[in-house]
Design a protein around this motif. Structure first.
Motif, PDB file in Angstrom:
ATOM      1  N   GLY A  95       0.683  -1.303  -0.057  1.00 64.26           N
ATOM      2  CA  GLY A  95      -0.099   0.093   0.039  1.00 64.26           C
ATOM      3  C   GLY A  95       0.703   1.152  -0.046  1.00 64.26           C
ATOM      4  O   GLY A  95       1.943   1.148  -0.260  1.00 64.26           O
ATOM      5  N   ARG A  96       0.437   2.370   0.269  1.00 62.84           N
ATOM      6  CA  ARG A  96       1.229   3.521   0.481  1.00 62.84           C
ATOM      7  C   ARG A  96       0.846   4.190   2.154  1.00 62.84           C
ATOM      8  O   ARG A  96       0.283   3.718   2.771  1.00 62.84           O
ATOM      9  CB  ARG A  96       0.159   4.632  -0.319  1.00 62.84           C
ATOM     10  CG  ARG A  96       0.001   4.156  -1.728  1.00 62.84           C
ATOM     11  CD  ARG A  96       1.436   4.458  -2.515  1.00 62.84           C
ATOM     12  NE  ARG A  96       1.754   5.846  -2.505  1.00 62.84           N
ATOM     13  CZ  ARG A  96       1.394   6.805  -3.420  1.00 62.84           C
ATOM     14  NH1 ARG A  96       0.399   6.456  -4.395  1.00 62.84           N
ATOM     15  NH2 ARG A  96       2.074   7.883  -3.402  1.00 62.84           N
ATOM     16  N   GLY A  97       1.673   5.202   2.227  1.00 58.81           N
ATOM     17  CA  GLY A  97       1.911   5.598   3.503  1.00 58.81           C
ATOM     18  C   GLY A  97       2.369   6.836   3.675  1.00 58.81           C
ATOM     19  O   GLY A  97       3.189   7.553   2.749  1.00 58.81           O
ATOM     20  N   VAL A  98       2.242   7.569   4.660  1.00 61.52           N
ATOM     21  CA  VAL A  98       2.770   8.865   5.082  1.00 61.52           C
ATOM     22  C   VAL A  98       3.404   9.230   6.408  1.00 61.52           C
ATOM     23  O   VAL A  98       2.757   8.440   7.496  1.00 61.52           O
ATOM     24  CB  VAL A  98       1.725  10.034   4.931  1.00 61.52           C
ATOM     25  CG1 VAL A  98       0.709   9.642   5.679  1.00 61.52           C
ATOM     26  CG2 VAL A  98       2.327  11.611   5.108  1.00 61.52           C
ATOM     27  N   GLY A 156      16.181   6.790  -0.045  1.00 57.77           N
ATOM     28  CA  GLY A 156      15.614   6.118  -1.048  1.00 57.77           C
ATOM     29  C   GLY A 156      14.932   4.817  -0.567  1.00 57.77           C
ATOM     30  O   GLY A 156      13.804   4.548  -1.233  1.00 57.77           O
ATOM     31  N   ARG A 157      15.263   4.044   0.478  1.00 60.81           N
ATOM     32  CA  ARG A 157      14.666   2.823   0.820  1.00 60.81           C
ATOM     33  C   ARG A 157      14.976   2.346   2.097  1.00 60.81           C
ATOM     34  O   ARG A 157      16.031   2.596   2.417  1.00 60.81           O
ATOM     35  CB  ARG A 157      15.122   1.775  -0.148  1.00 60.81           C
ATOM     36  CG  ARG A 157      14.479   0.380  -0.169  1.00 60.81           C
ATOM     37  CD  ARG A 157      14.756  -0.510  -1.195  1.00 60.81           C
ATOM     38  NE  ARG A 157      14.061  -1.806  -1.294  1.00 60.81           N
ATOM     39  CZ  ARG A 157      14.696  -3.005  -0.941  1.00 60.81           C
ATOM     40  NH1 ARG A 157      16.179  -2.669  -0.476  1.00 60.81           N
ATOM     41  NH2 ARG A 157      14.033  -3.924  -1.073  1.00 60.81           N
ATOM     42  N   ALA A 158      13.935   1.844   2.844  1.00 65.63           N
ATOM     43  CA  ALA A 158      14.306   1.358   4.083  1.00 65.63           C
ATOM     44  C   ALA A 158      13.632  -0.082   4.166  1.00 65.63           C
ATOM     45  O   ALA A 158      12.647  -0.408   3.739  1.00 65.63           O
ATOM     46  CB  ALA A 158      13.714   2.348   5.217  1.00 65.63           C
ATOM     47  N   GLU A 215       9.045   8.024  -1.522  1.00 62.59           N
ATOM     48  CA  GLU A 215       8.682   8.855  -2.924  1.00 62.59           C
ATOM     49  C   GLU A 215       8.798  10.281  -2.631  1.00 62.59           C
ATOM     50  O   GLU A 215       9.427  11.160  -3.526  1.00 62.59           O
ATOM     51  CB  GLU A 215       7.386   8.551  -3.041  1.00 62.59           C
ATOM     52  CG  GLU A 215       6.842   7.129  -3.341  1.00 62.59           C
ATOM     53  CD  GLU A 215       5.264   7.026  -3.266  1.00 62.59           C
ATOM     54  OE1 GLU A 215       4.574   7.944  -2.984  1.00 62.59           O
ATOM     55  OE2 GLU A 215       4.843   5.810  -3.884  1.00 62.59           O
ATOM     56  N   SER A 216       9.101  10.710  -1.358  1.00 65.85           N
ATOM     57  CA  SER A 216       9.430  12.151  -1.142  1.00 65.85           C
ATOM     58  C   SER A 216       9.532  12.311   0.351  1.00 65.85           C
ATOM     59  O   SER A 216       8.977  11.788   1.189  1.00 65.85           O
ATOM     60  CB  SER A 216       8.424  13.078  -1.549  1.00 65.85           C
ATOM     61  OG  SER A 216       7.004  12.936  -0.847  1.00 65.85           O
TER      62      SER A 216
END
Length: 238
Positions: A79-82, A202-204, A220-221
């Motif tokens: 999914g997506r997250g913030v 960039g990645r975790a 992503e940002s």
């Protein structure tokens, strides 16, 4: 109901290893002002740890958006997250499923988790140290005791005692590379971070070694913001 230990993320453990020129400073238990075998004052470990925290802590509130994928026992979820945070005191994490449904809404305020009761049984959140590590910040818990630090060129390793566990941070050129929590003689959890050529996260990747569970976060940002409303730190239902 999906049950898993959700932990955020981070870092490539490709730090220069045991170089013979490494300098180690430690705080030996029960030996105030003690020295290592090389004669270095144990008190020198504290400035190294303080500098790591200073170098990795943003000077303004920040927001990060990311995609997430969980691999657990052959099953995959995504999914997506913030993440919204004001380091080192406040952190808000929201995870959404592929149709925009809320999987998690949780906040960390001064070391205390705030999780809606309806979601509390679905997710076991990471420790505060791992949560902060997922966004590249060195923020050991207040009750963690500094054990030692070593410096070799651009590589720095800092270790803390946290209850029966040892928390290890590795940095390179001032950027957090990994966090390891060891217990019972082995690594229990880890976070590895990857940075791009522009110096941005960039990645975790989070791993629960005993449960064969891996959570990948693709950033992503990551942007500085003016601030967040006070209600951000109290998810509905907490």
């Amino acid at each position: 109901m999906i049950r898993y230990r959700l932990t955020a993320a981070a870092l490539a453990a490709a730090l220069a290893g045991c170089a013979p020129a490494a300098q180690t400073v430690s705080t030996a238990p029960g030996t105030p002002g003690g020295t290592t075998a090389g004669g270095t004052s144990a008190a020198d470990a504290a400035p190294v740890a303080a500098e790591a925290q200073r170098a990795t802590t943003p000077t303004s509130p920040r927001q990060a958006q990311f995609g997430w994928q969980l691999d657990e026992a052959g099953a995959q979820f995504r999914g997506r997250g913030v993440a919204r945070y004001e380091a080192p005191g406040r952190f808000r994490l929201d995870l959404f499923g592929p149709r925009g449904e809320t999987y998690l809404a949780a906040a960390l305020v001064d070391g205390q988790m705030r999780v809606p009761a309806v979601l509390a049984q679905r997710f076991a959140l990471p420790s505060p140290a791992l949560l902060w590590g997922a966004v590249g910040i060195v923020a050991p818990p207040a009750d963690a005791r500094l054990l030692n630090s070593s410096v070799s060129g651009e590589s720095t390793t800092i270790r803390y005692q946290l209850g029966t566990s040892v928390l290890e941070y590795r940095l390179r050129a001032g950027r957090l590379q990994s966090v390891r929590r060891s217990a019972g003689g082995g690594v229990a959890e880890s976070i590895d971070l990857t940075w791009n050529d522009a110096g941005q996260l960039g990645r975790a990747q989070y791993r629960d070694w005993a449960a064969y569970r891996t959570l990948n976060l693709t950033v992503e940002s990551q942007t500085d913001v003016a601030g967040f409303p006070e209600e951000t730190w109290s998810p509905p239902g907490t």
